[in-house]
Design a protein around this motif. Structure first.
Motif, PDB file in Angstrom:
ATOM      1  N   UNK A 152       0.834  -1.206   0.000  1.00 60.41           N
ATOM      2  CA  UNK A 152       0.000   0.000   0.000  1.00 60.41           C
ATOM      3  C   UNK A 152       0.864   1.249   0.000  1.00 60.41           C
ATOM      4  N   UNK A 153       1.906   1.237   0.824  1.00 62.33           N
ATOM      5  CA  UNK A 153       2.807   2.393   0.885  1.00 62.33           C
ATOM      6  C   UNK A 153       3.477   2.608  -0.470  1.00 62.33           C
ATOM      7  N   UNK A 154       3.975   1.518  -1.050  1.00 58.87           N
ATOM      8  CA  UNK A 154       4.670   1.610  -2.333  1.00 58.87           C
ATOM      9  C   UNK A 154       3.721   2.050  -3.446  1.00 58.87           C
ATOM     10  N   UNK A 155       2.518   1.474  -3.484  1.00 55.69           N
ATOM     11  CA  UNK A 155       1.583   1.784  -4.576  1.00 55.69           C
ATOM     12  C   UNK A 155       1.025   3.200  -4.481  1.00 55.69           C
ATOM     13  N   UNK A 156       0.949   3.752  -3.269  1.00 58.33           N
ATOM     14  CA  UNK A 156       0.466   5.126  -3.117  1.00 58.33           C
ATOM     15  C   UNK A 156       1.528   6.149  -3.510  1.00 58.33           C
ATOM     16  N   UNK A 157       2.745   5.680  -3.661  1.00 60.68           N
ATOM     17  CA  UNK A 157       3.820   6.592  -4.023  1.00 60.68           C
ATOM     18  C   UNK A 157       4.273   7.464  -2.869  1.00 60.68           C
ATOM     19  N   UNK A 158       3.786   7.162  -1.682  1.00 63.50           N
ATOM     20  CA  UNK A 158       4.182   7.944  -0.510  1.00 63.50           C
ATOM     21  C   UNK A 158       5.580   7.537  -0.088  1.00 63.50           C
ATOM     22  N   UNK A 159       6.365   8.520   0.223  1.00 60.90           N
ATOM     23  CA  UNK A 159       7.718   8.228   0.719  1.00 60.90           C
ATOM     24  C   UNK A 159       7.647   8.132   2.230  1.00 60.90           C
ATOM     25  N   UNK A 160       7.707   6.914   2.710  1.00 61.51           N
ATOM     26  CA  UNK A 160       7.697   6.694   4.155  1.00 61.51           C
ATOM     27  C   UNK A 160       8.803   5.691   4.462  1.00 61.51           C
ATOM     28  N   UNK A 161      10.023   6.145   4.261  1.00 63.17           N
ATOM     29  CA  UNK A 161      11.181   5.263   4.395  1.00 63.17           C
ATOM     30  C   UNK A 161      11.309   4.656   5.785  1.00 63.17           C
ATOM     31  N   UNK A 162      10.967   5.442   6.811  1.00 68.93           N
ATOM     32  CA  UNK A 162      11.069   4.909   8.183  1.00 68.93           C
ATOM     33  C   UNK A 162      10.149   3.709   8.370  1.00 68.93           C
ATOM     34  N   UNK A 163       8.915   3.826   7.922  1.00 68.60           N
ATOM     35  CA  UNK A 163       7.963   2.718   8.090  1.00 68.60           C
ATOM     36  C   UNK A 163       8.373   1.525   7.232  1.00 68.60           C
ATOM     37  N   UNK A 164       8.867   1.787   6.054  1.00 67.87           N
ATOM     38  CA  UNK A 164       9.307   0.691   5.188  1.00 67.87           C
ATOM     39  C   UNK A 164      10.447  -0.076   5.854  1.00 67.87           C
ATOM     40  N   UNK A 165      11.392   0.640   6.441  1.00 66.15           N
ATOM     41  CA  UNK A 165      12.505  -0.015   7.146  1.00 66.15           C
ATOM     42  C   UNK A 165      11.987  -0.856   8.314  1.00 66.15           C
ATOM     43  N   UNK A 166      11.017  -0.301   9.056  1.00 64.09           N
ATOM     44  CA  UNK A 166      10.446  -1.040  10.191  1.00 64.09           C
ATOM     45  C   UNK A 166       9.732  -2.307   9.718  1.00 64.09           C
TER      46      UNK A 166
END
Length: 74
Positions: free
Chosen positions: A39-53
């Motif tokens: 969902x994060x990737x497909x929305x194009x939102x940059x949320x690197x911290x959450x992706x790392x977690x």
């Protein structure tokens, strides 16, 4: 089969059930994390911290599942 042997068998079965329950719980958690990741990737939102977690949580779950499955082999 003696009562002691029956009790030991029942205890072993309980342990196997507990391990399998934990494995299923961890795999389901990883499925949920995958869904959130996509969902994060497909929305194009940059949320690197959450992706790392998410990646760290998935890795930890996979390690735990591996250790649990090793316990079933013994």
């Amino acid at each position: 089969m003696s009562e002691t042997e029956k009790d030991e068998l029942i205890d072993a079965q309980k342990q196997v059930i507990g391990i399998l329950f934990e494995v299923i719980k961890r795999l389901q958690a990883n499925n949920d994390l995958d869904e959130e990741y996509f969902k994060i990737i497909s929305n194009g939102t940059k949320n690197d911290d959450r992706i790392k977690k998410i990646i760290n949580e998935r890795t930890e779950n996979a390690k735990i599942v591996g250790r649990l499955l090793e316990q079933l082999e013994t």
